[in-house]
Design an enzyme around this catalytic site. Sequence first.
Site, PDB file in Angstrom:
ATOM      1  N   SER A 225       0.857  -1.189   0.000  1.00 55.43           N
ATOM      2  CA  SER A 225       0.000   0.000   0.000  1.00 55.43           C
ATOM      3  C   SER A 225       0.888   1.232   0.000  1.00 55.43           C
ATOM      4  CB  SER A 225      -0.871   0.023   1.265  1.00 55.43           C
ATOM      5  OG  SER A 225      -1.453   1.323   1.448  1.00 55.43           O
TER       6      SER A 225
ATOM      7  N   TYR B  26      -1.584  -1.386  10.412  1.00 52.12           N
ATOM      8  CA  TYR B  26      -1.768  -1.684   8.987  1.00 52.12           C
ATOM      9  C   TYR B  26      -0.557  -1.163   8.204  1.00 52.12           C
ATOM     10  CZ  TYR B  26      -3.820  -1.269   4.294  1.00 52.12           C
ATOM     11  OH  TYR B  26      -4.066  -1.350   2.940  1.00 52.12           O
TER      12      TYR B  26
HETATM   13  N1  LIG Z   1      -8.666  -0.956  -1.841  1.00 54.40           N
HETATM   14  C1  LIG Z   1      -7.672  -0.127  -1.597  1.00 54.40           C
HETATM   15  O1  LIG Z   1      -7.820   1.098  -1.709  1.00 54.40           O
HETATM   16  C2  LIG Z   1      -6.349  -0.629  -1.162  1.00 54.40           C
HETATM   17  C3  LIG Z   1      -6.143  -1.976  -0.876  1.00 54.40           C
HETATM   18  N2  LIG Z   1      -4.882  -2.382  -0.508  1.00 54.40           N
HETATM   19  C4  LIG Z   1      -4.604  -3.778  -0.232  1.00 54.40           C
HETATM   20  O2  LIG Z   1      -5.150  -4.578  -1.259  1.00 54.40           O
HETATM   21  C5  LIG Z   1      -5.439  -5.871  -0.753  1.00 54.40           C
HETATM   22  C6  LIG Z   1      -6.851  -6.261  -1.148  1.00 54.40           C
HETATM   23  O3  LIG Z   1      -7.706  -5.378  -0.489  1.00 54.40           O
HETATM   24  P1  LIG Z   1      -9.115  -4.945  -1.107  1.00 54.40           P
HETATM   25  O4  LIG Z   1      -9.398  -5.728  -2.331  1.00 54.40           O
HETATM   26  O5  LIG Z   1      -9.172  -3.475  -1.134  1.00 54.40           O
HETATM   27  O6  LIG Z   1     -10.056  -5.376   0.066  1.00 54.40           O
HETATM   28  P2  LIG Z   1     -11.298  -6.365   0.135  1.00 54.40           P
HETATM   29  O7  LIG Z   1     -11.700  -6.389   1.563  1.00 54.40           O
HETATM   30  O8  LIG Z   1     -12.289  -6.039  -0.910  1.00 54.40           O
HETATM   31  O9  LIG Z   1     -10.627  -7.762  -0.235  1.00 54.40           O
HETATM   32  C7  LIG Z   1      -9.731  -8.353   0.657  1.00 54.40           C
HETATM   33  C8  LIG Z   1      -9.957  -9.831   0.528  1.00 54.40           C
HETATM   34  O10 LIG Z   1      -9.093 -10.469   1.455  1.00 54.40           O
HETATM   35  C9  LIG Z   1      -9.866 -11.385   2.182  1.00 54.40           C
HETATM   36  N3  LIG Z   1      -9.292 -11.637   3.497  1.00 54.40           N
HETATM   37  C10 LIG Z   1      -9.190 -10.790   4.535  1.00 54.40           C
HETATM   38  N4  LIG Z   1      -8.666 -11.434   5.590  1.00 54.40           N
HETATM   39  C11 LIG Z   1      -8.465 -12.720   5.192  1.00 54.40           C
HETATM   40  C12 LIG Z   1      -7.972 -13.879   5.805  1.00 54.40           C
HETATM   41  N5  LIG Z   1      -7.580 -13.874   7.083  1.00 54.40           N
HETATM   42  N6  LIG Z   1      -7.909 -15.019   5.097  1.00 54.40           N
HETATM   43  C13 LIG Z   1      -8.295 -15.054   3.801  1.00 54.40           C
HETATM   44  N7  LIG Z   1      -8.786 -13.979   3.141  1.00 54.40           N
HETATM   45  C14 LIG Z   1      -8.862 -12.842   3.857  1.00 54.40           C
HETATM   46  C15 LIG Z   1     -11.234 -10.755   2.286  1.00 54.40           C
HETATM   47  O11 LIG Z   1     -12.205 -11.730   2.598  1.00 54.40           O
HETATM   48  C16 LIG Z   1     -11.390 -10.191   0.890  1.00 54.40           C
HETATM   49  O12 LIG Z   1     -11.863 -11.172   0.012  1.00 54.40           O
HETATM   50  C17 LIG Z   1      -5.226  -5.789   0.761  1.00 54.40           C
HETATM   51  O13 LIG Z   1      -3.980  -6.339   1.101  1.00 54.40           O
HETATM   52  C18 LIG Z   1      -5.222  -4.291   1.031  1.00 54.40           C
HETATM   53  O14 LIG Z   1      -4.451  -3.945   2.165  1.00 54.40           O
HETATM   54  C19 LIG Z   1      -3.817  -1.519  -0.424  1.00 54.40           C
HETATM   55  C20 LIG Z   1      -4.000  -0.195  -0.681  1.00 54.40           C
HETATM   56  C21 LIG Z   1      -5.276   0.348  -1.056  1.00 54.40           C
HETATM   57  C1  LIG Z   2      -4.493   3.306   0.763  1.00 55.61           C
HETATM   58  C2  LIG Z   2      -4.634   2.563   2.076  1.00 55.61           C
HETATM   59  O1  LIG Z   2      -4.093   1.300   2.028  1.00 55.61           O
HETATM   60  C3  LIG Z   2      -6.056   2.564   2.487  1.00 55.61           C
HETATM   61  O2  LIG Z   2      -6.066   2.814   3.891  1.00 55.61           O
HETATM   62  C4  LIG Z   2      -7.046   2.096   4.479  1.00 55.61           C
HETATM   63  O3  LIG Z   2      -7.369   2.077   5.663  1.00 55.61           O
HETATM   64  C5  LIG Z   2      -7.640   1.166   3.593  1.00 55.61           C
HETATM   65  O4  LIG Z   2      -7.464  -0.031   4.316  1.00 55.61           O
HETATM   66  C6  LIG Z   2      -6.867   1.308   2.312  1.00 55.61           C
HETATM   67  O5  LIG Z   2      -6.103   0.133   2.212  1.00 55.61           O
END
Ligand SMILES: NC(=O)C1=CN([C@@H]2O[C@H](COP(=O)(O)OP(=O)(O)OC[C@H]3O[C@@H](n4cnc5c(N)ncnc54)[C@H](O)[C@@H]3O)[C@@H](O)[C@H]2O)C=CC1
Ligand SMILES: C[C@H](O)[C@@H]1OC(=O)[C@H](O)[C@@H]1O
Length: 259
Positions: free
Chosen positions: A149, A162
Amino acid sequence: MESYLPNFNLKGKLAVITGATKGIGRAIAFAYAESGADVILVARNENDLQKTTIQLEEQFNVKANYITSSVTELSEITQKLDELTQNKGIDILVNNAGMNIRSEAIKVTEGEYQQIIDTNMKSAFFLSQYAAQNMIKHKIKGKIISISSVAGQTALRTGVVYAMTKAALIQMTKTLSIEWGKYGININAIGPWYFPTSLTEKLLQDDQYVQDIVNRTPLKRIGRLEEIAGPAVFLASEASNYMTGQTLMVDGGMTIYGF
Ligand SMILES: NC(=O)C1=CN([C@@H]2O[C@H](COP(=O)(O)OP(=O)(O)OC[C@H]3O[C@@H](n4cnc5c(N)ncnc54)[C@H](O)[C@@H]3O)[C@@H](O)[C@H]2O)C=CC1
Ligand SMILES: C[C@H](O)[C@@H]1OC(=O)[C@H](O)[C@@H]1O
């Protein structure tokens, strides 16, 4: 014919993606399948996994398997991966699963701390270790990609623990790349700014918060999921074979925006 166009497609590759039924992980899984990769999805909800793997197989004519497990249950996952990769090793691992509990540092509990650390960081390290062992055994010059991130590089107001885990993924990427380069394994990361997913849904419903994001972003908008899938396909493909230890900030320019 003289050509310098590398291979961007993933035909014949096997990709393991964690947290692959929603958000960024789902987008990456679909882009990989569309690029020709077979996939193994890791997530906690069996129903979502069944629906997603059926859709991927029907839509892209690839093999899609799944493992129903939290990424914190490492032995569950590695035992299932042993079964699923007996005849074909892992070419690509995407450490995508992640979560956040947004609270002020002064109030963070030990339980919250451990949950974020285990989900975002510990799982990524040990799944990377497993994938590398698998790649070495199968003599695969594989790709390990972690979703960090911008919070891993610059300070945000969305939770110190985080941010610690996201910074750790950047450093893990660098350190593993110098240890595993001799096996031809590329280890890189992606650092997204805001993308519309369930993780950020609540934050992005606040118009003022979105305006604050836009004001800090040279491209003046949040990202679109296909705009993170592209770099993820690039890092999984042969086109990035001479890149390792790097973190691609996919952030609309946010991390370079001083003032
Ligand atoms: N959406 C954003 O703006 C940003 C997201 N990220 C990172 O991108 C990655 C994906 O996040 P998003 O798609 O945004 O979130 P999201 O919440 O839509 O997807 C995350 C996925 O990971 C799964 N997950 C969470 N904990 C888990 C566990 N213990 N075991 C198995 N699966 C688990 C959730 O069920 C979900 O399917 C994360 O690592 C997040 O930190 C980083 C920067 C920005
Ligand atoms: C951009 C960051 O990762 C953003 O900050 C948060 O709290 C969300 O979890 C997104 O990942």
